[in-house]
Design a protein around this motif. Structure first.
Motif, mmCIF file in Angstrom:
data_model
loop_
_atom_site.group_PDB
_atom_site.id
_atom_site.type_symbol
_atom_site.label_atom_id
_atom_site.label_comp_id
_atom_site.label_asym_id
_atom_site.label_seq_id
_atom_site.Cartn_x
_atom_site.Cartn_y
_atom_site.Cartn_z
ATOM 1 N N MET A 36 19.216 133.279 90.867
ATOM 2 C CA MET A 36 19.914 132.234 90.139
ATOM 3 C C MET A 36 20.532 131.323 91.189
ATOM 4 N N LEU A 37 20.344 130.013 91.018
ATOM 5 C CA LEU A 37 20.786 129.054 92.015
ATOM 6 C C LEU A 37 21.846 128.115 91.457
ATOM 7 N N SER A 38 22.579 127.507 92.360
ATOM 8 C CA SER A 38 23.446 126.397 91.977
ATOM 9 C C SER A 38 22.668 125.120 92.252
ATOM 10 N N GLY A 39 23.041 124.043 91.580
ATOM 11 C CA GLY A 39 22.351 122.778 91.823
ATOM 12 C C GLY A 39 21.426 122.423 90.685
ATOM 13 N N GLU A 40 20.381 121.692 91.003
ATOM 14 C CA GLU A 40 19.486 121.160 89.973
ATOM 15 C C GLU A 40 18.525 122.184 89.405
ATOM 16 N N VAL A 41 18.245 123.244 90.139
ATOM 17 C CA VAL A 41 17.355 124.308 89.675
ATOM 18 C C VAL A 41 18.210 125.505 89.313
ATOM 19 N N ASP A 42 17.933 126.104 88.161
ATOM 20 C CA ASP A 42 18.719 127.260 87.733
ATOM 21 C C ASP A 42 18.205 128.579 88.296
ATOM 22 N N PHE A 43 16.869 128.716 88.373
ATOM 23 C CA PHE A 43 16.278 129.953 88.884
ATOM 24 C C PHE A 43 15.110 129.639 89.807
ATOM 25 N N LEU A 44 14.988 130.428 90.857
ATOM 26 C CA LEU A 44 13.833 130.391 91.742
ATOM 27 C C LEU A 44 13.134 131.736 91.587
ATOM 28 N N LEU A 45 11.858 131.687 91.175
ATOM 29 C CA LEU A 45 11.087 132.903 90.946
ATOM 30 C C LEU A 45 9.966 133.006 91.964
ATOM 31 N N LYS A 46 9.901 134.125 92.656
ATOM 32 C CA LYS A 46 8.772 134.392 93.550
ATOM 33 C C LYS A 46 7.748 135.175 92.744
ATOM 34 N N CYS A 47 6.551 134.623 92.648
ATOM 35 C CA CYS A 47 5.494 135.225 91.845
ATOM 36 C C CYS A 47 4.341 135.661 92.744
ATOM 37 N N VAL A 48 3.785 136.821 92.442
ATOM 38 C CA VAL A 48 2.633 137.338 93.168
ATOM 39 C C VAL A 48 1.576 137.690 92.122
ATOM 40 N N VAL A 49 0.388 137.077 92.266
ATOM 41 C CA VAL A 49 -0.684 137.239 91.282
ATOM 42 C C VAL A 49 -2.035 137.337 91.991
ATOM 43 N N PRO A 50 -3.056 137.818 91.270
ATOM 44 C CA PRO A 50 -4.370 137.958 91.910
ATOM 45 C C PRO A 50 -5.014 136.630 92.302
ATOM 46 N N ASP A 51 -4.850 135.607 91.467
ATOM 47 C CA ASP A 51 -5.536 134.348 91.754
ATOM 48 C C ASP A 51 -4.805 133.190 91.088
ATOM 49 N N LEU A 52 -5.273 131.988 91.341
ATOM 50 C CA LEU A 52 -4.644 130.783 90.812
ATOM 51 C C LEU A 52 -4.684 130.743 89.288
ATOM 52 N N GLN A 53 -5.766 131.216 88.696
ATOM 53 C CA GLN A 53 -5.870 131.240 87.232
ATOM 54 C C GLN A 53 -4.796 132.133 86.626
ATOM 55 N N ALA A 54 -4.529 133.263 87.244
ATOM 56 C CA ALA A 54 -3.490 134.172 86.744
ATOM 57 C C ALA A 54 -2.116 133.506 86.824
ATOM 58 N N PHE A 55 -1.873 132.762 87.893
ATOM 59 C CA PHE A 55 -0.597 132.055 88.017
ATOM 60 C C PHE A 55 -0.484 130.971 86.951
ATOM 61 N N GLN A 56 -1.551 130.223 86.763
ATOM 62 C CA GLN A 56 -1.563 129.175 85.744
ATOM 63 C C GLN A 56 -1.324 129.769 84.357
ATOM 64 N N ASN A 57 -1.979 130.884 84.051
ATOM 65 C CA ASN A 57 -1.777 131.540 82.761
ATOM 66 C C ASN A 57 -0.335 131.978 82.581
ATOM 67 N N PHE A 58 0.245 132.540 83.621
ATOM 68 C CA PHE A 58 1.647 132.963 83.541
ATOM 69 C C PHE A 58 2.563 131.762 83.274
ATOM 70 N N ILE A 59 2.365 130.695 84.012
ATOM 71 C CA ILE A 59 3.217 129.509 83.847
ATOM 72 C C ILE A 59 3.098 128.955 82.429
ATOM 73 N N ILE A 60 1.879 128.801 81.937
ATOM 74 C CA ILE A 60 1.661 128.173 80.630
ATOM 75 C C ILE A 60 2.013 129.103 79.474
ATOM 76 N N ARG A 61 1.544 130.338 79.524
ATOM 77 C CA ARG A 61 1.703 131.253 78.386
ATOM 78 C C ARG A 61 3.052 131.942 78.328
ATOM 79 N N GLU A 62 3.653 132.149 79.480
ATOM 80 C CA GLU A 62 4.906 132.909 79.507
ATOM 81 C C GLU A 62 6.110 132.041 79.858
ATOM 82 N N LEU A 63 6.068 131.463 81.049
ATOM 83 C CA LEU A 63 7.267 130.813 81.562
ATOM 84 C C LEU A 63 7.645 129.555 80.783
#
Length: 158
Positions: A101-128
């Protein structure tokens, strides 16, 4: 409550961070005391909450997790209840390995580890971005890791 540490305690902490699998006998030898008091000191450091656990570090790339990325999340509301609800949601996402949790303009910084770019894209769109209270998400893909020190810089502070 802060615990007072002497030079031997600091040495023990440093050695355990370097090798969490070290035997008590070897640890005692390295810090210059006998095994029974060394074990008592380690247990006291654990009970005081200075040592919070032991784990094995794995090579994520070798296990097929080729993409490390960061998501910077802004929330609509930052009430304590809304922050807690978002933090609980984060706990359920296996893609998120670290969260701040951060102060300033961003509330949270999340470090994500996934198998590939498609998995990251799916996480961002479907979950986050679909999560309640999420206002904005900016992402950054890592190019390469330039430092990895998952330990505390132990030096005698007292």
């Amino acid at each position: 409550m802060k615990i007072r540490l002497d030079a031997i305690d600091w040495h023990i902490l440093n050695e355990l961070q370097s090798d969490g699998r070290i035997t008590n006998v070897e640890l005692a030898r390295r810090v210059g005391i006998s095994a029974p008091p060394c074990l008592r000191r380690v247990r006291a450091l654990e009970e005081a909450g200075l040592i919070i656990g032991y784990r094995t570090l794995l090579d994520e790339k070798q296990l097929g997790y080729d993409v490390t990325a960061f998501a910077m999340v802004g929330l609509h509301s930052q009430t304590e209840a809304d922050l807690n609800a978002f933090e609980e949601r984060i706990q359920a996402w296996p893609e998120v390995r670290e969260s701040f949790m951060l102060s300033g303009e961003v509330d949270f910084l999340l470090k994500c580890v996934v198998p590939d770019l498609q998995a990251f894209q799916n996480f961002i769109i479907r979950e986050l971005t679909a999560a309640p209270n999420v206002d904005s998400v900016r992402t950054a893909l890592t190019i390469r890791q330039t430092k990895n020190e998952p330990v505390v810089p132990v030096k005698e502070l007292g």
